[in-house]
Motif scaffolding. Structure first.
Motif, PDB file in Angstrom:
ATOM      1  N   ILE A  35       0.855  -1.194   0.000  1.00  0.00           N
ATOM      2  CA  ILE A  35       0.000   0.000   0.000  1.00  0.00           C
ATOM      3  C   ILE A  35       0.893   1.247   0.000  1.00  0.00           C
ATOM      4  O   ILE A  35       1.874   1.313   0.735  1.00  0.00           O
ATOM      5  N   THR A  36       0.535   2.233  -0.816  1.00  0.00           N
ATOM      6  CA  THR A  36       1.204   3.533  -0.752  1.00  0.00           C
ATOM      7  C   THR A  36       0.325   4.460   0.073  1.00  0.00           C
ATOM      8  O   THR A  36      -0.786   4.785  -0.344  1.00  0.00           O
ATOM      9  N   PRO A  37       0.797   4.874   1.265  1.00  0.00           N
ATOM     10  CA  PRO A  37      -0.018   5.756   2.105  1.00  0.00           C
ATOM     11  C   PRO A  37      -0.306   7.091   1.419  1.00  0.00           C
ATOM     12  O   PRO A  37       0.529   7.592   0.656  1.00  0.00           O
ATOM     13  N   ALA A  38      -1.464   7.669   1.700  1.00  0.00           N
ATOM     14  CA  ALA A  38      -1.849   8.967   1.140  1.00  0.00           C
ATOM     15  C   ALA A  38      -0.805  10.016   1.508  1.00  0.00           C
ATOM     16  O   ALA A  38      -0.348  10.085   2.647  1.00  0.00           O
ATOM     17  N   GLY A  39      -0.404  10.830   0.527  1.00  0.00           N
ATOM     18  CA  GLY A  39       0.571  11.892   0.756  1.00  0.00           C
ATOM     19  C   GLY A  39       2.014  11.438   0.666  1.00  0.00           C
ATOM     20  O   GLY A  39       2.922  12.215   0.905  1.00  0.00           O
ATOM     21  N   TRP A  40       2.238  10.188   0.340  1.00  0.00           N
ATOM     22  CA  TRP A  40       3.578   9.606   0.275  1.00  0.00           C
ATOM     23  C   TRP A  40       3.803   8.992  -1.101  1.00  0.00           C
ATOM     24  O   TRP A  40       2.867   8.742  -1.839  1.00  0.00           O
ATOM     25  N   ALA A  41       5.056   8.690  -1.410  1.00  0.00           N
ATOM     26  CA  ALA A  41       5.432   7.933  -2.599  1.00  0.00           C
ATOM     27  C   ALA A  41       6.276   6.748  -2.132  1.00  0.00           C
ATOM     28  O   ALA A  41       6.962   6.838  -1.104  1.00  0.00           O
ATOM     29  N   VAL A  42       6.197   5.645  -2.854  1.00  0.00           N
ATOM     30  CA  VAL A  42       7.011   4.468  -2.555  1.00  0.00           C
ATOM     31  C   VAL A  42       7.773   4.103  -3.820  1.00  0.00           C
ATOM     32  O   VAL A  42       7.179   3.960  -4.886  1.00  0.00           O
ATOM     33  N   SER A  43       9.097   3.969  -3.688  1.00  0.00           N
ATOM     34  CA  SER A  43       9.928   3.584  -4.826  1.00  0.00           C
ATOM     35  C   SER A  43      10.833   2.422  -4.422  1.00  0.00           C
ATOM     36  O   SER A  43      11.017   2.152  -3.232  1.00  0.00           O
ATOM     37  N   ALA A  44      11.370   1.728  -5.412  1.00  0.00           N
ATOM     38  CA  ALA A  44      12.365   0.669  -5.229  1.00  0.00           C
ATOM     39  C   ALA A  44      11.847  -0.557  -4.473  1.00  0.00           C
ATOM     40  O   ALA A  44      12.628  -1.375  -4.033  1.00  0.00           O
ATOM     41  N   GLY A  45      10.565  -0.684  -4.257  1.00  0.00           N
ATOM     42  CA  GLY A  45      10.006  -1.822  -3.539  1.00  0.00           C
ATOM     43  C   GLY A  45       8.637  -1.486  -2.994  1.00  0.00           C
ATOM     44  O   GLY A  45       7.915  -0.674  -3.577  1.00  0.00           O
ATOM     45  N   THR A  46       8.291  -2.076  -1.856  1.00  0.00           N
ATOM     46  CA  THR A  46       6.962  -1.866  -1.287  1.00  0.00           C
ATOM     47  C   THR A  46       7.027  -1.656   0.219  1.00  0.00           C
ATOM     48  O   THR A  46       8.020  -1.966   0.869  1.00  0.00           O
ATOM     49  N   VAL A  47       5.933  -1.105   0.757  1.00  0.00           N
ATOM     50  CA  VAL A  47       5.711  -1.012   2.199  1.00  0.00           C
ATOM     51  C   VAL A  47       4.299  -1.532   2.463  1.00  0.00           C
ATOM     52  O   VAL A  47       3.472  -1.599   1.548  1.00  0.00           O
ATOM     53  N   ASP A  48       4.024  -1.913   3.709  1.00  0.00           N
ATOM     54  CA  ASP A  48       2.704  -2.385   4.107  1.00  0.00           C
ATOM     55  C   ASP A  48       2.131  -1.463   5.171  1.00  0.00           C
ATOM     56  O   ASP A  48       2.875  -0.937   6.008  1.00  0.00           O
TER      57      ASP A  48
END
Length: 190
Positions: A35-48
């Protein structure tokens, strides 16, 4: 009663002295993997986004981020902030261990041109850390969190905030004014 009012006024003034530029406790985001949290960006992989009802590894903290998502590639979580030249800012955030008997996590945090590295042991609860940065020019600067994992058991992130730090002269003036108000209230009480 008057002393309580003076203490309340001092607390209010000190809390407003750090004007918040950005805050996120991740509670408004849906729970889930990758999931990409609102107001954030995720690169190079993922976060939960995890928490109550979905991998609540540190109960009682609402929703928070597993910085090493579910794809075997830890994501770089970042947000862009509009900052003012010559102003010092403090980024505060809570980091906790992965709580899954994994290895210690190494998390690189960058805020503008400031970098910090934290090693988080697997069983550690949330601990508040902070990074200071002074903007050289007015513009957008990035705050990012990069877990060096890759084993789907990352450090946990919560309660991110960025605030302007008041100049020492402004803070001294504010405290002096509050002291004068308190002194006048005491004299009137007599």
């Amino acid at each position: 009663m008057k002393h309580l009012l003076s203490i309340a006024a001092l607390s209010l003034a000190l809390s407003s002295a750090h004007a918040a530029v950005f805050t996120d406790n991740f509670d408004a985001n849906p729970l889930g993997t990758n999931i990409t949290p609102a107001g954030w960006a995720v690169s190079a992989g993922t976060v939960d986004v995890i928490g109550p009802g979905f991998y609540d590894l540190i109960p009682g903290n609402g929703r928070y981020i597993d910085l090493d998502g579910s794809s075997s590639a830890a994501g770089v979580l970042s947000t862009a902030l509009a900052l003012t030249a010559g102003t010092q800012y403090i980024a505060s955030f809570d980091l906790g261990g992965n709580h899954r008997n994994g290895n210690s996590d190494v998390v690189h945090v960058s805020f503008g041109s400031t970098f910090a590295t934290y090693t988080i042991t697997p069983s550690s609860g949330f601990t508040t850390y902070s990074v200071l940065f002074t903007a050289a020019t007015t513009g957008n600067y990035t705050l990012s969190f990069d877990d060096q994992g890759g084993d789907q058991m990352g450090a946990l992130l919560d309660n991110v905030s960025v605030a302007a730090v008041p100049e020492p002269a402004s803070l001294a003036l504010l405290l002096g004014g509050l002291a004068a108000v308190s002194l006048m209230a005491r004299r009137r009480a007599r």
